[in-house]
Design a protein around this motif. Structure first.
Motif, short mmCIF file in Angstrom:
data_model
loop_
_atom_site.label_atom_id
_atom_site.label_comp_id
_atom_site.label_asym_id
_atom_site.label_seq_id
_atom_site.Cartn_x
_atom_site.Cartn_y
_atom_site.Cartn_z
N PRO A 1 -8.79 11.76 -9.80
CA PRO A 1 -7.82 11.62 -8.70
C PRO A 1 -6.82 10.50 -8.98
CG PRO A 1 -9.91 10.63 -8.10
CD PRO A 1 -10.11 11.32 -9.43
N THR A 2 -5.61 10.67 -8.44
CA THR A 2 -4.58 9.64 -8.58
C THR A 2 -5.00 8.41 -7.78
OG1 THR A 2 -2.91 11.36 -8.75
CG2 THR A 2 -2.14 9.13 -8.24
N PRO A 3 -4.94 7.24 -8.39
CA PRO A 3 -5.39 6.04 -7.65
C PRO A 3 -4.44 5.72 -6.51
CG PRO A 3 -4.43 5.42 -9.75
CD PRO A 3 -4.53 6.92 -9.75
N ARG A 4 -5.00 5.12 -5.47
CA ARG A 4 -4.17 4.72 -4.34
C ARG A 4 -3.21 3.61 -4.75
NH1 ARG A 4 -7.96 4.24 1.01
NH2 ARG A 4 -8.42 6.45 1.26
N ARG A 5 -2.17 3.46 -3.94
CA ARG A 5 -1.17 2.43 -4.24
C ARG A 5 -1.78 1.03 -4.15
NH1 ARG A 5 4.69 1.73 -1.21
NH2 ARG A 5 5.39 -0.05 -2.44
N SER A 6 -2.61 0.83 -3.13
CA SER A 6 -3.22 -0.49 -2.99
C SER A 6 -4.13 -0.81 -4.18
CB SER A 6 -4.02 -0.55 -1.69
OG SER A 6 -5.02 0.48 -1.68
N THR A 7 -4.82 0.21 -4.68
CA THR A 7 -5.69 -0.01 -5.84
C THR A 7 -4.88 -0.35 -7.08
OG1 THR A 7 -7.20 1.63 -4.88
CG2 THR A 7 -7.58 0.99 -7.18
N ALA A 8 -3.74 0.36 -7.29
CA ALA A 8 -2.90 0.07 -8.46
C ALA A 8 -2.28 -1.31 -8.37
CB ALA A 8 -1.82 1.14 -8.58
N GLU A 9 -1.84 -1.69 -7.16
CA GLU A 9 -1.27 -3.03 -7.00
C GLU A 9 -2.31 -4.11 -7.22
OE1 GLU A 9 0.54 -3.14 -3.21
OE2 GLU A 9 2.30 -1.98 -3.81
N ALA A 10 -3.52 -3.86 -6.75
CA ALA A 10 -4.58 -4.85 -6.95
C ALA A 10 -4.93 -5.01 -8.42
CB ALA A 10 -5.82 -4.44 -6.15
N ALA A 11 -4.80 -3.92 -9.19
CA ALA A 11 -5.10 -4.01 -10.62
C ALA A 11 -4.03 -4.80 -11.36
CB ALA A 11 -5.23 -2.62 -11.21
N ARG A 12 -2.78 -4.75 -10.84
CA ARG A 12 -1.68 -5.47 -11.50
C ARG A 12 -1.63 -6.93 -11.13
NH1 ARG A 12 1.38 -0.79 -10.18
NH2 ARG A 12 2.29 -1.92 -8.42
N LYS A 13 -2.25 -7.32 -10.05
CA LYS A 13 -2.18 -8.70 -9.60
C LYS A 13 -2.94 -9.61 -10.55
CE LYS A 13 -1.56 -7.98 -4.65
NZ LYS A 13 -2.17 -8.13 -3.31
N ARG A 14 -2.33 -10.81 -10.74
CA ARG A 14 -2.98 -11.82 -11.56
C ARG A 14 -3.51 -12.92 -10.66
NH1 ARG A 14 1.32 -12.63 -16.53
NH2 ARG A 14 1.23 -10.49 -17.34
N PRO A 15 -4.57 -13.53 -11.03
CA PRO A 15 -5.10 -14.62 -10.19
C PRO A 15 -4.17 -15.83 -10.22
CG PRO A 15 -6.34 -14.45 -12.23
CD PRO A 15 -5.42 -13.26 -12.18
N LEU A 16 -4.05 -16.52 -9.07
CA LEU A 16 -3.21 -17.71 -9.00
C LEU A 16 -3.76 -18.82 -9.87
CD1 LEU A 16 -2.42 -17.78 -5.18
CD2 LEU A 16 -0.96 -16.98 -7.02
N VAL A 17 -5.05 -18.93 -9.93
CA VAL A 17 -5.70 -19.94 -10.76
C VAL A 17 -6.19 -19.26 -12.02
CG1 VAL A 17 -7.53 -21.65 -10.90
CG2 VAL A 17 -6.40 -21.23 -8.72
N PRO A 18 -5.71 -19.67 -13.21
CA PRO A 18 -6.17 -19.01 -14.44
C PRO A 18 -7.64 -19.23 -14.66
CG PRO A 18 -4.91 -21.01 -14.94
CD PRO A 18 -4.78 -20.76 -13.47
N THR A 19 -8.24 -18.26 -15.32
CA THR A 19 -9.67 -18.35 -15.57
C THR A 19 -9.98 -19.46 -16.56
OG1 THR A 19 -9.40 -16.64 -17.27
CG2 THR A 19 -10.07 -15.92 -15.07
N ASP A 20 -9.13 -19.60 -17.59
CA ASP A 20 -9.33 -20.66 -18.58
C ASP A 20 -8.28 -21.74 -18.34
OD1 ASP A 20 -9.93 -22.24 -20.68
OD2 ASP A 20 -9.78 -20.68 -22.22
#
Length: 199
Positions: A32-51
């Motif tokens: 199935p085609t992913p929802r828009r909210s799911t695609a946007e959440a996948a593109r978001k980067r965390p404000l605080v870097p992991t490293d």
């Protein structure tokens, strides 16, 4: 009785063959085609870097490269990489005018150091000490008068060159402060010789 028999019957549509699966490939059909909210959440980067250490190293390296570019531009006069406070045709014109002029302010610091040293030498002679202090005050007054004349000349010529109201605030003080610096220590470096006033 008016109908004719078709000699060739219509061919029946063949059933489509099942696609053969190639090992090692991902089949995209049937997902199935992913929802828009799911695609946007996948593109978001965390404000605080992991490293954080790696991010800090990258930021320090970028800042160091920026400082190196600005320092080299201040040595060569490259307008594109100069700091923001030194960038623009108006600031360049002010620097060229101040560098072409012989300013009393650039001699103030050496003369003041000589006068202060003279006060220690003449500490036992009251008359000589008073003379040294009077000369120091005279140097201060003359230097301030020269800086005032420079600011008036800069204002008049900048308005004639770039137009009334086009000169940003702080430009006159920029020129006066540069006039108080020793010529060989000025940054950006002077690009004109004495007497080569800008047009």
């Amino acid at each position: 009785m008016f109908s004719r028999r078709r000699s060739n019957p219509e061919p029946t549509p063949e059933t489509p063959e099942e696609p053969t699966e190639v090992p090692g490939t991902v089949q995209k059909k049937g997902r199935p085609t992913p929802r828009r909210s799911t695609a946007e959440a996948a593109r978001k980067r965390p404000l605080v870097p992991t490293d954080r250490k790696a991010a800090a190293r990258t930021q320090r390296a970028a800042a160091r490269e920026q400082r190196d570019r600005e320092y080299k531009a201040m040595q060569t006069g490259d307008e594109k990489n100069l700091p923001l406070r030194d960038r623009g045709p108006i600031k360049r014109w002010i620097r060229d005018y101040v560098d072409a002029r012989r300013n009393l302010g650039e001699y103030f610091l050496p003369v003041a150091l000589v006068m202060v040293f003279s006060t220690f030498v003449t500490a036992n002679n009251i008359t000589a000490g008073i003379v040294v202090i009077m000369v120091l005050y005279l140097v201060v007054v003359v230097t301030i008068a020269d800086a005032f004349i420079l600011s008036r000349v800069l204002k008049r010529r900048l308005n004639a060159r770039f137009g009334e109201g086009k000169v940003p605030r702080g430009s006159l003080m920029y020129g006066v402060l540069r006039a108080f610096q020793i010529r060989r220590t000025r940054l950006p470096r002077p690009q004109v010789k004495r007497g080569e006033y800008p047009v």
